[in-house]
Scaffold this active site. Structure first.
Site, PDB file in Angstrom:
ATOM      1  N   LYS A   1       2.744  -4.352   6.262  1.00  0.00           N
ATOM      2  CA  LYS A   1       2.920  -4.345   4.806  1.00  0.00           C
ATOM      3  C   LYS A   1       4.407  -4.331   4.436  1.00  0.00           C
ATOM      4  O   LYS A   1       4.847  -5.005   3.503  1.00  0.00           O
ATOM      5  CB  LYS A   1       2.221  -3.119   4.201  1.00  0.00           C
ATOM      6  CG  LYS A   1       0.715  -3.229   4.175  1.00  0.00           C
ATOM      7  CD  LYS A   1       0.287  -4.329   3.229  1.00  0.00           C
ATOM      8  CE  LYS A   1      -1.192  -4.608   3.304  1.00  0.00           C
ATOM      9  NZ  LYS A   1      -1.580  -5.730   2.442  1.00  0.00           N
TER      10      LYS A   1
ATOM     11  N   HIS B   1     -13.072   3.415   3.643  1.00  0.00           N
ATOM     12  CA  HIS B   1     -12.240   4.527   3.164  1.00  0.00           C
ATOM     13  C   HIS B   1     -13.123   5.708   2.769  1.00  0.00           C
ATOM     14  O   HIS B   1     -14.348   5.603   2.716  1.00  0.00           O
ATOM     15  CB  HIS B   1     -11.387   4.055   1.987  1.00  0.00           C
ATOM     16  CG  HIS B   1     -10.295   3.123   2.385  1.00  0.00           C
ATOM     17  ND1 HIS B   1     -10.324   1.769   2.135  1.00  0.00           N
ATOM     18  CD2 HIS B   1      -9.143   3.354   3.050  1.00  0.00           C
ATOM     19  CE1 HIS B   1      -9.239   1.204   2.619  1.00  0.00           C
ATOM     20  NE2 HIS B   1      -8.493   2.131   3.172  1.00  0.00           N
TER      21      HIS B   1
ATOM     22  N   SER C   1       0.855  -1.198   0.000  1.00  0.00           N
ATOM     23  CA  SER C   1       0.000   0.000   0.000  1.00  0.00           C
ATOM     24  C   SER C   1       0.886   1.242   0.000  1.00  0.00           C
ATOM     25  O   SER C   1       2.025   1.201   0.434  1.00  0.00           O
ATOM     26  CB  SER C   1      -0.864   0.009   1.256  1.00  0.00           C
ATOM     27  OG  SER C   1      -1.404   1.305   1.448  1.00  0.00           O
ATOM     28  N   SER C   2       0.308   2.362  -0.418  1.00  0.00           N
ATOM     29  CA  SER C   2       1.080   3.623  -0.412  1.00  0.00           C
ATOM     30  C   SER C   2       1.312   4.112   1.018  1.00  0.00           C
ATOM     31  O   SER C   2       2.104   5.012   1.262  1.00  0.00           O
ATOM     32  CB  SER C   2       0.321   4.694  -1.200  1.00  0.00           C
ATOM     33  OG  SER C   2      -0.948   4.931  -0.591  1.00  0.00           O
ATOM     34  N   CYS C   3       0.628   3.477   1.999  1.00  0.00           N
ATOM     35  CA  CYS C   3       0.804   3.853   3.406  1.00  0.00           C
ATOM     36  C   CYS C   3       2.181   3.489   3.941  1.00  0.00           C
ATOM     37  O   CYS C   3       2.556   3.905   5.032  1.00  0.00           O
ATOM     38  CB  CYS C   3      -0.174   3.090   4.288  1.00  0.00           C
ATOM     39  SG  CYS C   3      -1.806   3.522   3.976  1.00  0.00           S
TER      40      CYS C   3
ATOM     41  N   TYR D   1      -0.459  -1.108  10.370  1.00  0.00           N
ATOM     42  CA  TYR D   1      -0.761  -1.732   9.074  1.00  0.00           C
ATOM     43  C   TYR D   1       0.436  -1.546   8.148  1.00  0.00           C
ATOM     44  O   TYR D   1       0.864  -2.479   7.465  1.00  0.00           O
ATOM     45  CB  TYR D   1      -1.997  -1.025   8.532  1.00  0.00           C
ATOM     46  CG  TYR D   1      -2.412  -1.243   7.117  1.00  0.00           C
ATOM     47  CD1 TYR D   1      -2.090  -0.320   6.127  1.00  0.00           C
ATOM     48  CD2 TYR D   1      -3.187  -2.337   6.769  1.00  0.00           C
ATOM     49  CE1 TYR D   1      -2.534  -0.475   4.832  1.00  0.00           C
ATOM     50  CE2 TYR D   1      -3.635  -2.493   5.460  1.00  0.00           C
ATOM     51  CZ  TYR D   1      -3.305  -1.556   4.502  1.00  0.00           C
ATOM     52  OH  TYR D   1      -3.755  -1.708   3.212  1.00  0.00           O
TER      53      TYR D   1
END
Ligand SMILES: NC(=O)C1=CN([C@@H]2O[C@H](COP(=O)(O)OP(=O)(O)OC[C@H]3O[C@@H](n4cnc5c(N)ncnc54)[C@H](OP(=O)(O)O)[C@@H]3O)[C@@H](O)[C@H]2O)C=CC1
Ligand SMILES: C[C@H]1O[C@H](OP(=O)(O)OP(=O)(O)OC[C@H]2O[C@@H](n3cnc4c(=O)[nH]c(N)nc43)[C@H](O)[C@@H]2O)[C@@H](O)[C@@H](O)C1=O
Length: 313
Positions: free
Chosen positions: A141, A180, A108-110, A137
């Protein structure tokens, strides 16, 4: 990938898994291996190993995870870090043990630092502190990425990792608290229109910027990369442009046809101020997104209206 190859899509009923399944079926892949969460809990290592031993898929799309919006991530840190670590370790390890030919992992971009230079390149990973609201999270990831890279280095296991930006589309999680922003706003504006409410409240200040990729584009990129990419490096998947949350809310209001006002609740967290992905690595491989945001939102709202009963259950 051969059309009759056995392909396991983990998380096939989720936003991403269902889109990957649609994309594979549209491309003529018929030998799909699917298990619901109830049929196979991927946090259960013995069950996952027995499943891979028995079924022996050739390809794996790992789209199963515990996923949620900013409030869910901030509220259930233990669930997010534990379940995502367990799912990743169990599936990546069992796939390697069972001789899976290639596995695609979804990050994810997180994972990138909260204040990374924008747009964010893949090499800024671990270059700074994470966004507090979803650090749990994000660490899970990042562990998944490192596991794919370690298994490739030590065992020659062909695992690739994609880093999608914020996704939306049919089959999304429309929970007002745990979903989201885009699905939550579609539902909020729709319900306000039905109720004749004078205004809709949007979380935060409206100033953060977000990049939004339609899940059908993501699924197309996943098939594209599974067939054409086989490297250790992670690959960002996005559209290459972003909007403010205020602009996104105004677009959802237009798509839903809501006449009232928008208000902002600044007691709710903004999260990362901006997380626009640099998509030049993916572009150099020959892929770019196609679905514009307004068209994608109209498609998603249509799906939402067709599934209202199921969503409100
Ligand atoms: N949505 C987004 O904006 C983004 C998503 N991603 C990534 O894409 C992937 C898919 O996300 P998304 O489709 O949005 O998530 P969803 O929540 O829509 O789907 C996740 C799927 O995984 C299943 N699942 C969860 N836990 C387990 C478990 N223990 N055992 C078996 N199945 C399980 C869920 O089943 P059930 O619902 O029955 O529990 C669901 O089908 C994730 O890796 C996520 O991190 C990356 C960037 C952005
Ligand atoms: C996708 C990726 O990124 C996720 O992080 P995020 O982008 O911050 O997630 P979000 O979509 O929940 O919020 C985006 C912005 O939107 C604002 N906002 C306004 N009104 C609502 C609202 O009603 N709901 C929500 N959820 N947000 C709202 C909200 O305050 C924030 O400023 C991770 O959870 C993680 O899942 C991950 O992998």
């Amino acid at each position: 990938m051969e059309r009759d190859a056995r392909i396991y899509v983990a998380g096939h009923r989720g936003l991403v898994g269902a889109a990957i399944r649609r994309r594979l079926e549209a491309a003529g892949f018929r030998n799909l291996l699917l298990r619901t969460h109830a049929e196979l809990d991927l946090t259960d290592q013995a069950a996952v190993r027995a499943f891979f031993d028995r079924e022996r898929p050739r390809y794996v799309f790992l789209a199963a995870a515990r996923v949620g919006g900013i409030h869910a991530n901030d509220t259930y840190p233990a669930d997010f870090i534990r379940d995502n670590l367990l799912i990743e370790v169990n599936v990546i390890d069992a796939a390697w043990r069972a001789g899976v030919e290639k596995l695609l992992f979804l990050g994810s971009s997180c994972i990138y630092p909260r204040l990374a230079p924008q747009p964010m390149r893949e090499d800024c990973l671990l270059a700074g502190p994470l966004e507090p609201t979803n650090q749990w999270y994000a660490v899970a990831k990042i562990a998944g990425i490192k596991m794919c890279q370690a298994y490739r280095r030590q065992y020659g296991f062909r695992a690739i990792s994609l880093m999608p930006t914020n996704l939306y589309g049919p089959g999304d999680n429309f929970s007002l608290e745990d979903g989201h922003v885009l699905p939550a706003l579609i539902r909020r504006f729709h319900e306000a229109k039905e109720a004749g409410a004078p205004s809709v409240t949007v979380w935060g200040s409206g100033t953060p910027r977000r990049e939004f990729l339609h899940v059908d584009d993501l699924a197309d990129a996943a098939l594209f990369l599974m067939e054409r990419y086989d490297g250790e490096e992670i690959v960002n998947v996005g559209v290459g442009s972003d909007v403010t949350i205020r602009e996104a809310a105004e677009l959802v209001r237009k798509v839903v046809g809501y006449p009232g006002r928008i208000e902002f609740d600044t007691s709710r967290p903004d999260g990362t101020p901006r997380k626009l992905l640099d998509v030049s690595r993916l572009g150099a491989l020959g892929w770019s997104a196609r679905i514009p945001l307004e068209e994608g939102l109209r498609d998603t709202y249509r799906w939402f209206l067709e599934h209202l009963a199921e969503i409100r259950r």
